[in-house]
Design a protein around this motif. Structure first.
Motif, PDB file in Angstrom:
ATOM      1  N   LYS A 259       0.848  -1.178  -0.072  1.00 38.05           N
ATOM      2  CA  LYS A 259      -0.120  -0.147   0.023  1.00 38.05           C
ATOM      3  C   LYS A 259       0.897   1.419  -0.097  1.00 38.05           C
ATOM      4  O   LYS A 259       0.388   2.286  -0.653  1.00 38.05           O
TER       5      LYS A 259
ATOM      6  N   SER B 210     -10.871   0.134   3.557  1.00 34.73           N
ATOM      7  CA  SER B 210     -11.629  -0.138   2.514  1.00 34.73           C
ATOM      8  C   SER B 210     -12.078  -1.695   2.789  1.00 34.73           C
ATOM      9  O   SER B 210     -11.944  -2.288   3.626  1.00 34.73           O
TER      10      SER B 210
ATOM     11  N   SER C  26     -14.085  -6.477   6.426  1.00 30.32           N
ATOM     12  CA  SER C  26     -13.684  -7.391   5.422  1.00 30.32           C
ATOM     13  C   SER C  26     -12.227  -8.209   5.480  1.00 30.32           C
ATOM     14  O   SER C  26     -12.069  -9.279   5.041  1.00 30.32           O
TER      15      SER C  26
ATOM     16  N   PHE D 138      -8.845 -15.735   1.858  1.00 29.47           N
ATOM     17  CA  PHE D 138      -9.712 -15.053   1.242  1.00 29.47           C
ATOM     18  C   PHE D 138     -10.710 -16.024   0.431  1.00 29.47           C
ATOM     19  O   PHE D 138     -11.787 -15.641  -0.041  1.00 29.47           O
TER      20      PHE D 138
ATOM     21  N   PHE E 254      -6.617  -9.148  -5.385  1.00 25.06           N
ATOM     22  CA  PHE E 254      -6.276  -9.730  -4.027  1.00 25.06           C
ATOM     23  C   PHE E 254      -7.765  -9.601  -3.489  1.00 25.06           C
ATOM     24  O   PHE E 254      -8.757  -9.431  -4.059  1.00 25.06           O
TER      25      PHE E 254
ATOM     26  N   TYR F  73     -11.397  -9.900  -2.273  1.00 25.66           N
ATOM     27  CA  TYR F  73     -12.651 -10.455  -3.050  1.00 25.66           C
ATOM     28  C   TYR F  73     -12.614 -10.281  -4.314  1.00 25.66           C
ATOM     29  O   TYR F  73     -13.498 -10.583  -4.906  1.00 25.66           O
ATOM     30  N   ASP F  74     -11.405  -9.780  -5.000  1.00 26.95           N
ATOM     31  CA  ASP F  74     -11.592  -9.532  -6.486  1.00 26.95           C
ATOM     32  C   ASP F  74     -12.254 -10.653  -7.394  1.00 26.95           C
ATOM     33  O   ASP F  74     -12.981 -10.262  -8.388  1.00 26.95           O
TER      34      ASP F  74
ATOM     35  N   LYS G 113      -8.517  -2.363 -13.873  1.00 26.64           N
ATOM     36  CA  LYS G 113      -9.377  -2.231 -12.439  1.00 26.64           C
ATOM     37  C   LYS G 113      -8.932  -1.005 -11.942  1.00 26.64           C
ATOM     38  O   LYS G 113      -9.587  -0.599 -11.186  1.00 26.64           O
TER      39      LYS G 113
ATOM     40  N   HIS H 112     -12.762   1.720  -6.536  1.00 26.37           N
ATOM     41  CA  HIS H 112     -13.000   2.396  -5.524  1.00 26.37           C
ATOM     42  C   HIS H 112     -11.985   3.359  -4.721  1.00 26.37           C
ATOM     43  O   HIS H 112     -12.172   4.308  -4.609  1.00 26.37           O
ATOM     44  N   ARG H 113     -10.702   2.453  -4.768  1.00 23.50           N
ATOM     45  CA  ARG H 113      -9.439   3.417  -4.316  1.00 23.50           C
ATOM     46  C   ARG H 113      -9.159   4.691  -5.268  1.00 23.50           C
ATOM     47  O   ARG H 113      -8.761   5.533  -4.854  1.00 23.50           O
TER      48      ARG H 113
HETATM   49  P1  IMP Z   1      -7.983  -2.450   4.889  1.00 20.76           P
HETATM   50  O1  IMP Z   1      -8.484  -1.541   4.130  1.00 20.76           O
HETATM   51  O2  IMP Z   1      -6.370  -2.781   4.657  1.00 20.76           O
HETATM   52  O3  IMP Z   1      -8.351  -2.510   6.162  1.00 20.76           O
HETATM   53  O4  IMP Z   1      -8.380  -3.985   4.229  1.00 20.76           O
HETATM   54  C1  IMP Z   1      -9.643  -4.112   3.508  1.00 20.76           C
HETATM   55  C2  IMP Z   1      -9.920  -5.515   3.098  1.00 20.76           C
HETATM   56  O5  IMP Z   1     -11.025  -5.263   1.977  1.00 20.76           O
HETATM   57  C3  IMP Z   1      -8.961  -6.267   2.326  1.00 20.76           C
HETATM   58  O6  IMP Z   1      -8.140  -7.104   3.135  1.00 20.76           O
HETATM   59  C4  IMP Z   1      -9.487  -6.973   1.333  1.00 20.76           C
HETATM   60  O7  IMP Z   1     -10.079  -8.239   1.672  1.00 20.76           O
HETATM   61  C5  IMP Z   1     -10.857  -6.037   1.010  1.00 20.76           C
HETATM   62  N1  IMP Z   1     -10.603  -5.193  -0.165  1.00 20.76           N
HETATM   63  C6  IMP Z   1     -10.510  -3.833  -0.030  1.00 20.76           C
HETATM   64  N2  IMP Z   1     -10.142  -3.549  -1.407  1.00 20.76           N
HETATM   65  C7  IMP Z   1     -10.049  -4.479  -2.226  1.00 20.76           C
HETATM   66  C8  IMP Z   1     -10.064  -4.757  -3.655  1.00 20.76           C
HETATM   67  O8  IMP Z   1      -9.848  -3.742  -4.428  1.00 20.76           O
HETATM   68  N3  IMP Z   1     -10.223  -5.946  -4.144  1.00 20.76           N
HETATM   69  C9  IMP Z   1     -10.304  -7.020  -3.128  1.00 20.76           C
HETATM   70  N4  IMP Z   1     -10.577  -6.903  -2.002  1.00 20.76           N
HETATM   71  C10 IMP Z   1     -10.515  -5.657  -1.470  1.00 20.76           C
END
Ligand code: IMP
Length: 203
Positions: free
Chosen positions: A21, A78, A93, A103, A158, A160-161, A181, A186-187
């Motif tokens: 990240k 996210s 999530s 996952f 990664f 839930y993609d 993608k 969303h990001r």
């Molecule tokens: P955090 O934002 O690091 O707390 O993680 C959020 C979690 O949401 C991740 O571990 C994924 O399981 C899921 N997630 C967030 N963004 C995505 C994405 O773009 N694709 C798939 N899973 C996502």
């Protein structure tokens, strides 16, 4: 307000301990002349995510990092929100993957919990929070809507993609070219709002 929140050069703390990240965020901000430094390099703690929303958790992480480092700080939170599950797994999530970050198991759980309904609508949500050491904080939200498919398809991406097909598409995020993608995610949408508000050319 538009002026006080603008970041022009200088150093920004990135409130994440995830090196992937950190790299992605540093690359996104480099064109705007912003140097970034990660939470681990600053010796920052990882606060517990006790908020009830993506925004609250992003704010909590950004404010903790800004206060501890004395620098403006950026954090994100996210997840996947499934309509028929009342928005679950949502802010949980990552936790649904368990300590092993499994996952495949998390996606099976989503499928299991959806048994008995035909509603497959879901959204990925990202909240970005930018905080200052004096306690000011701004939040930006990005969403991408779509439908869930089972079994999972594709080995890219990664989390839930592999079960998420964005609106208007046929491939899952796990099957799509990463650049495709990243153009609609969303990001990316949350980042576009952040950059327009805080890193773009001064008006
Ligand atoms: P955090 O934002 O690091 O707390 O993680 C959020 C979690 O949401 C991740 O571990 C994924 O399981 C899921 N997630 C967030 N963004 C995505 C994405 O773009 N694709 C798939 N899973 C996502």
């Amino acid at each position: 307000m538009a002026e006080t929140r603008r970041i022009t050069g200088g150093c920004l703390a990135i409130a994440t301990h995830n090196p992937g990240k950190l790299r992605e965020i540093a690359e996104l901000l480099r064109p705007y002349g912003v140097e970034t430094v990660g939470a681990a390099a600053l010796g920052l703690p990882e606060p517990e995510e006790t908020g009830a929303t993506f925004e609250a958790n992003a704010q909590l992480k950004a404010l903790t990092a800004a206060r501890a480092s004395g620098l403006p700080a950026l954090a994100d939170d996210s997840g996947l929100a499934v309509a028929a599950l009342g928005g679950a797994p949502g802010i949980h999530s990552a936790r649904w993957g368990g300590p092993e970050k499994d996952f495949a198991a998390a996606m099976r759980r989503v499928e299991r919990e959806l048994a008995g309904t035909t509603d497959r609508r879901a959204s990925f949500v990202a909240a970005l929070a930018l905080a200052w050491p004096d306690g000011r904080v701004e939040t930006f939200r990005g969403e991408v809507h779509g439908t869930l498919v089972f079994p999972p398809r594709g080995t890219r991406g990664f989390g839930y993609d592999p079960i998420f097909v964005p609106e208007g598409g046929r491939e899952t995020f796990g099957e799509m070219e990463p650049t495709a993608k990243h153009a609609i995610s969303h990001r990316a949408r949350a980042f576009a709002k952040l950059i327009a508000a805080c890193f773009g050319a001064a008006a």
